[in-house]
Design a protein around this motif. Sequence first.
Motif, PDB file in Angstrom:
ATOM      1  N   ASN A  71       0.878  -1.179   0.000  1.00 13.19           N
ATOM      2  CA  ASN A  71       0.000   0.000   0.000  1.00 13.19           C
ATOM      3  C   ASN A  71       0.910   1.221   0.000  1.00 13.19           C
ATOM      4  O   ASN A  71       2.112   1.099   0.269  1.00 13.19           O
ATOM      5  N   PRO A  72       0.348   2.394  -0.301  1.00 12.94           N
ATOM      6  CA  PRO A  72       1.231   3.564  -0.487  1.00 12.94           C
ATOM      7  C   PRO A  72       1.572   4.312   0.798  1.00 12.94           C
ATOM      8  O   PRO A  72       2.186   5.374   0.730  1.00 12.94           O
ATOM      9  N   VAL A  73       1.195   3.769   1.959  1.00 15.72           N
ATOM     10  CA  VAL A  73       1.329   4.540   3.206  1.00 15.72           C
ATOM     11  C   VAL A  73       2.654   4.254   3.918  1.00 15.72           C
ATOM     12  O   VAL A  73       2.932   3.122   4.312  1.00 15.72           O
ATOM     13  N   ILE A  74       3.442   5.312   4.060  1.00 19.66           N
ATOM     14  CA  ILE A  74       4.787   5.227   4.634  1.00 19.66           C
ATOM     15  C   ILE A  74       4.903   6.293   5.727  1.00 19.66           C
ATOM     16  O   ILE A  74       4.702   7.468   5.452  1.00 19.66           O
ATOM     17  N   PRO A  75       5.221   5.909   6.950  1.00 15.42           N
ATOM     18  CA  PRO A  75       5.503   6.949   7.955  1.00 15.42           C
ATOM     19  C   PRO A  75       6.741   7.759   7.531  1.00 15.42           C
ATOM     20  O   PRO A  75       7.712   7.186   7.041  1.00 15.42           O
ATOM     21  N   ALA A  76       6.682   9.075   7.713  1.00 11.97           N
ATOM     22  CA  ALA A  76       7.760   9.945   7.254  1.00 11.97           C
ATOM     23  C   ALA A  76       8.902   9.993   8.267  1.00 11.97           C
ATOM     24  O   ALA A  76       8.698   9.859   9.477  1.00 11.97           O
ATOM     25  N   SER A  77      10.079  10.220   7.740  1.00  9.74           N
ATOM     26  CA  SER A  77      11.277  10.332   8.565  1.00  9.74           C
ATOM     27  C   SER A  77      11.098  11.408   9.642  1.00  9.74           C
ATOM     28  O   SER A  77      10.547  12.475   9.393  1.00  9.74           O
ATOM     29  N   GLY A  78      11.581  11.100  10.828  1.00  7.17           N
ATOM     30  CA  GLY A  78      11.559  12.087  11.912  1.00  7.17           C
ATOM     31  C   GLY A  78      10.296  12.055  12.742  1.00  7.17           C
ATOM     32  O   GLY A  78      10.191  12.753  13.748  1.00  7.17           O
ATOM     33  N   THR A  79       9.321  11.251  12.310  1.00  6.44           N
ATOM     34  CA  THR A  79       8.075  11.175  13.085  1.00  6.44           C
ATOM     35  C   THR A  79       7.806   9.744  13.531  1.00  6.44           C
ATOM     36  O   THR A  79       6.766   9.449  14.103  1.00  6.44           O
ATOM     37  N   PHE A  80       8.758   8.846  13.271  1.00  5.00           N
ATOM     38  CA  PHE A  80       8.506   7.427  13.509  1.00  5.00           C
ATOM     39  C   PHE A  80       9.726   6.752  14.109  1.00  5.00           C
ATOM     40  O   PHE A  80       9.833   5.526  14.114  1.00  5.00           O
ATOM     41  N   GLY A  81      10.656   7.550  14.628  1.00  8.50           N
ATOM     42  CA  GLY A  81      11.877   6.991  15.213  1.00  8.50           C
ATOM     43  C   GLY A  81      12.542   6.024  14.243  1.00  8.50           C
ATOM     44  O   GLY A  81      12.632   6.290  13.044  1.00  8.50           O
ATOM     45  N   PHE A  82      13.030   4.912  14.764  1.00  8.44           N
ATOM     46  CA  PHE A  82      13.539   3.839  13.907  1.00  8.44           C
ATOM     47  C   PHE A  82      12.508   2.712  13.816  1.00  8.44           C
ATOM     48  O   PHE A  82      12.839   1.541  13.681  1.00  8.44           O
ATOM     49  N   GLY A  83      11.239   3.096  13.912  1.00 12.29           N
ATOM     50  CA  GLY A  83      10.136   2.160  13.656  1.00 12.29           C
ATOM     51  C   GLY A  83       9.724   1.348  14.855  1.00 12.29           C
ATOM     52  O   GLY A  83       8.544   1.303  15.201  1.00 12.29           O
ATOM     53  N   TYR A  84      10.690   0.724  15.532  1.00 12.07           N
ATOM     54  CA  TYR A  84      10.329  -0.213  16.590  1.00 12.07           C
ATOM     55  C   TYR A  84       9.579   0.451  17.745  1.00 12.07           C
ATOM     56  O   TYR A  84       8.831  -0.194  18.457  1.00 12.07           O
ATOM     57  N   GLU A  85       9.776   1.785  17.901  1.00  9.93           N
ATOM     58  CA  GLU A  85       9.050   2.507  18.957  1.00  9.93           C
ATOM     59  C   GLU A  85       7.533   2.376  18.786  1.00  9.93           C
ATOM     60  O   GLU A  85       6.779   2.499  19.743  1.00  9.93           O
ATOM     61  N   PHE A  86       7.076   2.178  17.532  1.00  8.48           N
ATOM     62  CA  PHE A  86       5.639   2.120  17.265  1.00  8.48           C
ATOM     63  C   PHE A  86       5.086   0.698  17.306  1.00  8.48           C
ATOM     64  O   PHE A  86       3.885   0.498  17.165  1.00  8.48           O
ATOM     65  N   ALA A  87       5.962  -0.288  17.492  1.00  6.09           N
ATOM     66  CA  ALA A  87       5.507  -1.689  17.481  1.00  6.09           C
ATOM     67  C   ALA A  87       4.588  -1.996  18.654  1.00  6.09           C
ATOM     68  O   ALA A  87       3.804  -2.929  18.609  1.00  6.09           O
ATOM     69  N   ARG A  88       4.676  -1.186  19.727  1.00 11.87           N
ATOM     70  CA  ARG A  88       3.769  -1.444  20.851  1.00 11.87           C
ATOM     71  C   ARG A  88       2.345  -0.985  20.544  1.00 11.87           C
ATOM     72  O   ARG A  88       1.406  -1.314  21.261  1.00 11.87           O
ATOM     73  N   PHE A  89       2.197  -0.166  19.478  1.00 13.79           N
ATOM     74  CA  PHE A  89       0.854   0.310  19.134  1.00 13.79           C
ATOM     75  C   PHE A  89       0.150  -0.607  18.134  1.00 13.79           C
ATOM     76  O   PHE A  89      -1.036  -0.835  18.222  1.00 13.79           O
ATOM     77  N   TYR A  90       0.877  -1.079  17.116  1.00 18.00           N
ATOM     78  CA  TYR A  90       0.256  -1.991  16.144  1.00 18.00           C
ATOM     79  C   TYR A  90       1.334  -2.783  15.404  1.00 18.00           C
ATOM     80  O   TYR A  90       2.522  -2.467  15.498  1.00 18.00           O
ATOM     81  N   ASP A  91       0.893  -3.800  14.655  1.00 18.34           N
ATOM     82  CA  ASP A  91       1.803  -4.629  13.872  1.00 18.34           C
ATOM     83  C   ASP A  91       2.341  -3.799  12.704  1.00 18.34           C
ATOM     84  O   ASP A  91       1.596  -3.423  11.800  1.00 18.34           O
ATOM     85  N   LEU A  92       3.634  -3.528  12.714  1.00 15.23           N
ATOM     86  CA  LEU A  92       4.233  -2.656  11.705  1.00 15.23           C
ATOM     87  C   LEU A  92       4.116  -3.239  10.298  1.00 15.23           C
ATOM     88  O   LEU A  92       4.224  -2.509   9.310  1.00 15.23           O
ATOM     89  N   ASN A  93       3.896  -4.545  10.194  1.00  6.91           N
ATOM     90  CA  ASN A  93       3.869  -5.179   8.873  1.00  6.91           C
ATOM     91  C   ASN A  93       2.712  -4.728   7.987  1.00  6.91           C
ATOM     92  O   ASN A  93       2.698  -5.040   6.801  1.00  6.91           O
ATOM     93  N   ILE A  94       1.768  -3.983   8.529  1.00 10.29           N
ATOM     94  CA  ILE A  94       0.696  -3.445   7.687  1.00 10.29           C
ATOM     95  C   ILE A  94       1.193  -2.288   6.814  1.00 10.29           C
ATOM     96  O   ILE A  94       0.561  -1.934   5.833  1.00 10.29           O
ATOM     97  N   LEU A  95       2.335  -1.697   7.163  1.00 11.50           N
ATOM     98  CA  LEU A  95       2.811  -0.482   6.475  1.00 11.50           C
ATOM     99  C   LEU A  95       3.426  -0.787   5.109  1.00 11.50           C
ATOM    100  O   LEU A  95       4.124  -1.794   4.946  1.00 11.50           O
ATOM    101  N   GLY A  96       3.185   0.106   4.142  1.00 11.03           N
ATOM    102  CA  GLY A  96       3.770  -0.034   2.812  1.00 11.03           C
ATOM    103  C   GLY A  96       5.284  -0.041   2.882  1.00 11.03           C
ATOM    104  O   GLY A  96       5.967  -0.810   2.216  1.00 11.03           O
ATOM    105  N   SER A  97       5.836   0.861   3.661  1.00  6.90           N
ATOM    106  CA  SER A  97       7.256   0.906   4.000  1.00  6.90           C
ATOM    107  C   SER A  97       7.369   1.862   5.180  1.00  6.90           C
ATOM    108  O   SER A  97       6.346   2.247   5.754  1.00  6.90           O
TER     109      SER A  97
END
Lengths: 303, 244
Positions: free
Chosen positions: A15-41
């Motif tokens: 899918n075309p949805v990508i969290p933008a740099s600087g608002t998503f840390g290195f990604g793992y910080e958001f893993a406690r909220f939802y499964d990151l694998n849903i993201l396009g990148s």
Amino acid sequence: MNKLEVKLGDLTLKNPVIPASGTFGFGYEFARFYDLNILGSMSLKGTTKDPRYGNPLPRIAETERGIINAIGLQNPGIDAVIANELPKLKPLYNDKVIANISGFSVDEYVHTASMFDKEDQVGILEINISCPNVKAGGMAFGTSAENAAMVCREVKKAVKKPVFMKLSPNVTDIVAIAKACEEAGADGISLINTMLGMRIDLKTGKPIVSTKMAGFSGPAIKPVAVRMVYQVYEAVKIPIIGIGGIATAEDVIEFMMAGASAVQVGAQNLVNPYACRDIINDLPKVMEKYRIEKLSDIIGKAH
Amino acid sequence: MDHIQIYTIKSNVKIAEDTFKMVLSGDTSLITAPGQFVNIQLDGLYLRRPISIHDWDEQSFTIIYKVVGKGTEQMSKMAEGEKLDILMGLGNGYTVMDKQNVAVVGGGVGVPPLYAMAKKLKAEGKHVIAVLGFGYKDQVFCEEEFKAVCDEVYVTTNDGSYGIKGFVTTAMEGKNIEYFYACGPEPMLKALHKTGIPGQLSFEARMGCGFGGCMGCSCKTLTGYKRICVEGPVMLTEEVTFDE
């Protein structure tokens, strides 16, 4: 076929949805909220050759429908990102990520890009020549077509992975810079980075953030970003990642109609850590409403 | 379960000058320690407002906030039954240390999170002294609540209009305090740090997100850079450094 699927050059995103740099840390910080694998990148925190603390506090001020920030590229440096951050993300995200790279000289950009180029997890190198929050480098490279092309050309020479140039909106002619990057070999364009803004505290009579001027983002800047994506789409053939104030599935469709092949969601992640998940969940019903069969069909529809 | 939930206001009353106490009902299972905070979405304002948790039980939690800007002003006008969109259970909170004679030290709107901490310390059998500092008499709140759960309570005001004249450190002098848990304005935390007594300091910052995404509230510590919202707001005295 997955109707949300889009392509960025040779890379297919679910899918075309990508969290933008600087608002998503290195990604793992958001893993406690939802499964990151849903993201396009996901576009990782801007990385430089050396570790950086960034700017003094305060770094944040609120605006109407937006935020200004002066983080100043805080990051642990490329060596630590490869040694610590990418491995932490690896078990949590299966698709390719976007490495966001900043520098204070052409050599630094080349060095950091070459290091990321060797990493399997990385699918795209996003060269940030548009950070407004550092004194030298950053935006200085992104506000002249000649300098932007020079960074792009040197990085391209050193790497194999696709290079996307992340452009600054703080210019008079965004099209000239995008074209210069395309001619220098860029595989894609990400736009826009933050706009230069300021807020003043009426009690003290002084600017709120420590650097006085800082990067303005959020829904308030969306029309500027849509306009720039539209202009650049007319001028270049390489894919565009649209960025700027995206908060809803409708916003994603608007950017894609303007010419974006994919989008990045920035400030909204800070207000709602579930923003990307909610947008992805909402896309099918919004597509139905506007009778869109496949998202890839609408890229550049506004032209 | 999502960390964002909708909560219903059970009560929202003024308890001191510009200071309000709000009780919200809803799921509190994400709150794990005293000293944590929540981040509140308000109509027409882009960023959430971080507010510390005063106390909680299984069905509700309490916040005490001071009206300092648009967000808190909006909150002060809300009534019972209205709903708020809240990101729950943020920050590390305090850790109970193996020290018997302890103090909870609060300054102004830094007082609230220490109430749940005082209760926890008492439940673990500690001797708890509460030191609550305010500017002047009209700002004083929660004295009775602390009296109900602490062994000793001292209130200070800068101008002497109520309780002991002076600062929290004035009231601490000569007392048997092996360890402290504090929250308050930076000059107070700095003064506590200078006493040399070990403890835990809770910091306040302008935050972007409140959960580690933006690096908006990073600070330098002796053990590296830390985000006040995730690795804090509570930090140990031995890791904190104050820029002179």
